[in-house]
Structures are given as structure tokens and as C-alpha cells.
Design an enzyme around this catalytic site. Structure first.
Site, PDB file in Angstrom:
ATOM      1  N   LYS A 176       0.929  -1.184   0.038  1.00 14.74           N
ATOM      2  CA  LYS A 176      -0.221  -0.180   0.070  1.00 14.74           C
ATOM      3  C   LYS A 176       0.980   1.295  -0.090  1.00 14.74           C
ATOM      4  CE  LYS A 176      -1.922  -1.200   3.829  1.00 14.74           C
ATOM      5  NZ  LYS A 176      -1.338  -2.566   4.261  1.00 14.74           N
TER       6      LYS A 176
ATOM      7  N   ARG B  32     -10.189  -0.207   8.284  1.00 15.04           N
ATOM      8  CA  ARG B  32      -9.456  -1.553   8.669  1.00 15.04           C
ATOM      9  C   ARG B  32     -10.729  -2.423   9.518  1.00 15.04           C
ATOM     10  NH1 ARG B  32      -3.716  -0.005   8.627  1.00 15.04           N
ATOM     11  NH2 ARG B  32      -2.395  -1.877   8.526  1.00 15.04           N
TER      12      ARG B  32
ATOM     13  N   ARG C 159      11.764  -4.902   5.446  1.00 15.73           N
ATOM     14  CA  ARG C 159      11.381  -3.624   5.365  1.00 15.73           C
ATOM     15  C   ARG C 159      11.996  -2.596   6.312  1.00 15.73           C
ATOM     16  NH1 ARG C 159       4.899  -1.581   5.500  1.00 15.73           N
ATOM     17  NH2 ARG C 159       5.219  -2.282   7.716  1.00 15.73           N
TER      18      ARG C 159
ATOM     19  N   ARG D 196      10.680  -0.548  11.578  1.00 18.78           N
ATOM     20  CA  ARG D 196       9.621  -0.119  12.490  1.00 18.78           C
ATOM     21  C   ARG D 196       9.474  -1.106  13.561  1.00 18.78           C
ATOM     22  NH1 ARG D 196       4.506   0.624   8.606  1.00 18.78           N
ATOM     23  NH2 ARG D 196       3.465  -0.506  10.424  1.00 18.78           N
TER      24      ARG D 196
ATOM     25  N   ARG E 164      -0.388  -9.038  13.464  1.00 23.49           N
ATOM     26  CA  ARG E 164      -0.815  -8.025  12.377  1.00 23.49           C
ATOM     27  C   ARG E 164      -1.581  -8.888  11.466  1.00 23.49           C
ATOM     28  NH1 ARG E 164       4.100  -5.255  11.106  1.00 23.49           N
ATOM     29  NH2 ARG E 164       2.929  -4.007   9.714  1.00 23.49           N
TER      30      ARG E 164
HETATM   31  P1  ADP Z   1       1.135  -1.847   7.660  1.00 18.91           P
HETATM   32  O1  ADP Z   1       2.006  -0.979   6.764  1.00 18.91           O
HETATM   33  O2  ADP Z   1       1.748  -2.815   8.088  1.00 18.91           O
HETATM   34  O3  ADP Z   1      -0.084  -1.909   6.795  1.00 18.91           O
HETATM   35  P2  ADP Z   1       0.184   0.634   9.086  1.00 18.91           P
HETATM   36  O4  ADP Z   1       1.446   1.476   9.128  1.00 18.91           O
HETATM   37  O5  ADP Z   1      -0.857   0.918   8.345  1.00 18.91           O
HETATM   38  O6  ADP Z   1       0.823  -0.755   8.916  1.00 18.91           O
HETATM   39  O7  ADP Z   1      -0.225   0.470  10.722  1.00 18.91           O
HETATM   40  C1  ADP Z   1       0.417   0.272  11.526  1.00 18.91           C
HETATM   41  C2  ADP Z   1      -0.484   0.059  13.019  1.00 18.91           C
HETATM   42  O8  ADP Z   1      -1.140   1.363  13.358  1.00 18.91           O
HETATM   43  C3  ADP Z   1      -1.437  -1.004  12.686  1.00 18.91           C
HETATM   44  O9  ADP Z   1      -0.797  -2.238  13.214  1.00 18.91           O
HETATM   45  C4  ADP Z   1      -2.490  -0.682  13.901  1.00 18.91           C
HETATM   46  O10 ADP Z   1      -1.782  -0.725  15.415  1.00 18.91           O
HETATM   47  C5  ADP Z   1      -2.353   0.938  13.680  1.00 18.91           C
HETATM   48  N1  ADP Z   1      -3.334   1.364  12.740  1.00 18.91           N
HETATM   49  C6  ADP Z   1      -3.101   1.836  11.249  1.00 18.91           C
HETATM   50  N2  ADP Z   1      -4.323   2.060  10.832  1.00 18.91           N
HETATM   51  C7  ADP Z   1      -5.354   1.666  11.504  1.00 18.91           C
HETATM   52  C8  ADP Z   1      -6.861   1.693  11.685  1.00 18.91           C
HETATM   53  N3  ADP Z   1      -7.412   1.901  10.529  1.00 18.91           N
HETATM   54  N4  ADP Z   1      -7.616   1.092  12.759  1.00 18.91           N
HETATM   55  C9  ADP Z   1      -6.784   0.960  13.748  1.00 18.91           C
HETATM   56  N5  ADP Z   1      -5.403   0.908  13.806  1.00 18.91           N
HETATM   57  C10 ADP Z   1      -4.650   1.272  12.824  1.00 18.91           C
HETATM   58  P1  ADP Z   2       2.091  -1.828   3.098  1.00 13.79           P
HETATM   59  O1  ADP Z   2       2.131  -0.424   3.226  1.00 13.79           O
HETATM   60  O2  ADP Z   2       0.965  -2.379   2.513  1.00 13.79           O
HETATM   61  O3  ADP Z   2       2.319  -2.488   4.502  1.00 13.79           O
HETATM   62  P2  ADP Z   2       4.736  -1.423   1.875  1.00 13.79           P
HETATM   63  O4  ADP Z   2       4.411  -0.831   0.739  1.00 13.79           O
HETATM   64  O5  ADP Z   2       5.454  -0.793   3.088  1.00 13.79           O
HETATM   65  O6  ADP Z   2       3.388  -2.293   2.277  1.00 13.79           O
HETATM   66  O7  ADP Z   2       5.579  -2.748   1.482  1.00 13.79           O
HETATM   67  C1  ADP Z   2       5.919  -3.797   2.315  1.00 13.79           C
HETATM   68  C2  ADP Z   2       7.508  -4.256   2.054  1.00 13.79           C
HETATM   69  O8  ADP Z   2       7.333  -4.965   0.926  1.00 13.79           O
HETATM   70  C3  ADP Z   2       8.457  -2.915   1.872  1.00 13.79           C
HETATM   71  O9  ADP Z   2       9.734  -3.327   2.217  1.00 13.79           O
HETATM   72  C4  ADP Z   2       8.323  -2.939   0.482  1.00 13.79           C
HETATM   73  O10 ADP Z   2       9.746  -2.302  -0.176  1.00 13.79           O
HETATM   74  C5  ADP Z   2       8.343  -4.336  -0.039  1.00 13.79           C
HETATM   75  N1  ADP Z   2       7.493  -4.465  -1.438  1.00 13.79           N
HETATM   76  C6  ADP Z   2       6.449  -3.805  -1.739  1.00 13.79           C
HETATM   77  N2  ADP Z   2       5.740  -4.413  -2.780  1.00 13.79           N
HETATM   78  C7  ADP Z   2       6.738  -5.430  -3.140  1.00 13.79           C
HETATM   79  C8  ADP Z   2       6.593  -6.457  -4.336  1.00 13.79           C
HETATM   80  N3  ADP Z   2       5.737  -6.280  -5.216  1.00 13.79           N
HETATM   81  N4  ADP Z   2       7.636  -7.296  -4.236  1.00 13.79           N
HETATM   82  C9  ADP Z   2       8.454  -7.376  -3.477  1.00 13.79           C
HETATM   83  N5  ADP Z   2       8.619  -6.298  -2.497  1.00 13.79           N
HETATM   84  C10 ADP Z   2       7.645  -5.463  -2.219  1.00 13.79           C
END
Ligand code: ADP
Ligand code: ADP
Ligand code: ZN
Length: 212
Positions: A13, A88, A127, A160, A171
Site C-alpha cells: 500500500k 480496517r 522492510r 519499525r 498483525r
Molecule cells: P502496515 O504498513 O503494516 O499496513 P500501518 O502503518 O498501516 O501498517 O499501521 C500500523 C499500525 O497502526 C497498525 O498495526 C495498527 O496498530 C495501527 N493502525 C493503522 N491504521 C489503523 C486503523 N485503520 N485502525 C486501527 N489501527 C490502525
Molecule cells: P504496506 O504499506 O501495505 O504495509 P509496503 O508498501 O510498506 O506495504 O511494502 C512492504 C514491504 O515490501 C516493503 O519493504 C516494500 O519495499 C516491499 N514491497 C512492496 N511491494 C513489493 C513487491 N511487489 N515485491 C517485493 N517487495 C515489495
């Protein structure tokens, strides 16, 4: 244009939100980024959110919804938005529907990035994220040009605390229990497009651009 990027942690994302944001000239609003900014600033909300985030749990709906409503009320969100990480839960999705309805705004598209659990664990293990602008990188699949330095803003890259093995497993479980129901929720509204998020970054990007 109003778009939701839906997908499990590690789906990509954050990697792709910037491209769509630039393409459609709408701001990228990421709930996780907003929480982390509050944490850095040590606000009351940041301290509260941190206690859930560190365990890989969701921050309570009420708090999260309030934060997003506030952000969506700002001027730059009036013409459109790309939401990343929100909603979410079904409660959050319903609240968003109500907010958009009250503003006479329409949700155009939900892009669902589907990725298998093994691949998510692999990606999150490698990551690294910019402390300043929160751009994600990967030690294997998308390293920065200079080690530990953000390509976009020269900020410092860090792992992170919720990208450790235990928190990642938690998660993914939370996603399966609380967020997967949104796939049906938006499919039944006829606005969900599923993208194979397991492909290379460039191929996922192409598919996302085609969808928007
Ligand atoms: P990821 O990149 O792994 O999808 P995020 O950065 O979006 O993670 O979220 C990190 C953390 O922030 C989540 O594990 C949760 O604790 C909190 N969080 C983010 N978005 C939401 C949401 N929409 N509702 C509840 N908690 C959230
Ligand atoms: P999200 O925001 O959904 O949690 P991220 O965009 O942070 O996910 O991506 C999670 C990890 O995977 C990061 O380290 C990113 O560089 C890597 N990544 C994202 N897309 C791909 C892909 N298509 N193939 C391999 N690695 C990826
Ligand atoms: Zn940066």
C-alpha cells in the site's frame, strides 16, 4: 476521485500510494503514518496508539475514526483522496460511508492488493522505513540508492518496531479476523477491484494504474 487501498500489512500500500496520489493529484492519507507522527510528537493520541501498535493490535475504532475525520475535514482533501490503511474494520467502513454521505462525497474505488502470508512475512522482515516521510524500502526487493538514506528526502531509514517477527504474525492475524470482511463489504457495493499484489513492484504498479 476517492480511492481506498486495502490489503494486509506488507501488501505494498505504502509503496504504491504515492504514484496514485501523483497521478490523480489527490493527497495520500495513511492512518499508520498519522499515528506514527503523533507518536514522534508524543501527543496524547500518539502515546495511546503506541500501546496498541507495538503489540500489533488495532487502535480502537472510536479514536481512529476521530483522527481520520479530522484529517478528511482539511481543505486539501475536499477534491479527492487516497486512503491507505483505513478503514480496517466494518465499523470504520460504516463511519466512512456516513462521513462521505454527509459531505455529499462518493467513494469511487477500492483497490485490494492480495498477497500470500509467506510473502508478507518475507517482505516485512526486510522492510526499512523513512523516519521523516515514511516511504518504505526493502533490503532485498527495493533498497535505497544510498544505504540507510531515503531517496525522497534524505531522511534516516529504520526498522519499525512492529516489523519484528512476533508483531508481524499478530498483525496478519488481525487482518484476517477484522479487515478481510471489508472485501465482501466493498464487493457487494460493486466498487472493489482485486490486484495480484504478489507480482514484481513494477507489474503491480502497472495493474494499479490500469485500474484507476
Ligand atoms: P502496515 O504498513 O503494516 O499496513 P500501518 O502503518 O498501516 O501498517 O499501521 C500500523 C499500525 O497502526 C497498525 O498495526 C495498527 O496498530 C495501527 N493502525 C493503522 N491504521 C489503523 C486503523 N485503520 N485502525 C486501527 N489501527 C490502525
Ligand atoms: P504496506 O504499506 O501495505 O504495509 P509496503 O508498501 O510498506 O506495504 O511494502 C512492504 C514491504 O515490501 C516493503 O519493504 C516494500 O519495499 C516491499 N514491497 C512492496 N511491494 C513489493 C513487491 N511487489 N515485491 C517485493 N517487495 C515489495
Ligand atoms: Zn524520506
Amino acid at each position: 476521485m476517492r480511492i481506498i487501498l486495502l490489503g494486509p500489512p506488507g501488501a505494498g500500500k505504502g509503496t504504491h500510494a504515492g504514484t496514485i496520489s501523483a497521478l490523480k493529484s489527490v493527497p495520500h492519507v495513511a492512518s499508520g503514518d498519522l499515528f506514527r507522527k503523533h507518536q514522534q510528537e508524543e501527543t496524547e493520541l500518539g502515546i495511546l496508539a503506541g500501546s496498541f501498535m507495538s503489540k500489533g493490535e488495532l487502535v480502537p475504532d472510536e479514536v481512529t475514526i476521530r483522527m481520520i475525520e479530522q484529517r478528511l475535514g482539511e481543505d486539501d482533501c475536499w477534491q479527492g483522496i487516497i486512503l491507505d490503511g483505513f478503514p480496517r474494520t466494518v465499523t470504520q467502513a460504516t463511519a466512512l460511508d456516513q462521513l462521505f454521505a454527509s459531505l455529499d462525497h462518493k467513494l469511487d474505488l477500492v483497490l485490494y492488493l492480495a498477497v500470500s502470508e509467506d510473502e508478507l512475512v518475507r517482505r516485512l522482515g526486510g522492510r526499512i522505513t523513512c523516519r521523516n516521510c515514511q516511504t518504505p524500502y526493502n533490503l532485498v526487493s527495493s533498497p535505497p540508492k544510498i544505504e540507510n538514506v531515503c531517496n525522497q528526502c534524505n531522511g534516516e531509514l529504520y526498522q519499525r518496531p512492529d516489523d519484528t517477527a512476533d508483531a508481524v504474525r499478530q498483525r496478519i492475524q488481525v487482518f484476517t479476523q477484522q479487515t478481510i470482511p471489508l472485501v465482501d463489504y466493498y464487493t457487494s457495493k460493486g466498487i472493489l477491484t482485486e490486484i495480484d499484489g504478489e507480482q514484481d513492484i513494477s507489474e503491480v504498479q502497472r495493474a494499479l494504474i490500469a485500474a484507476v
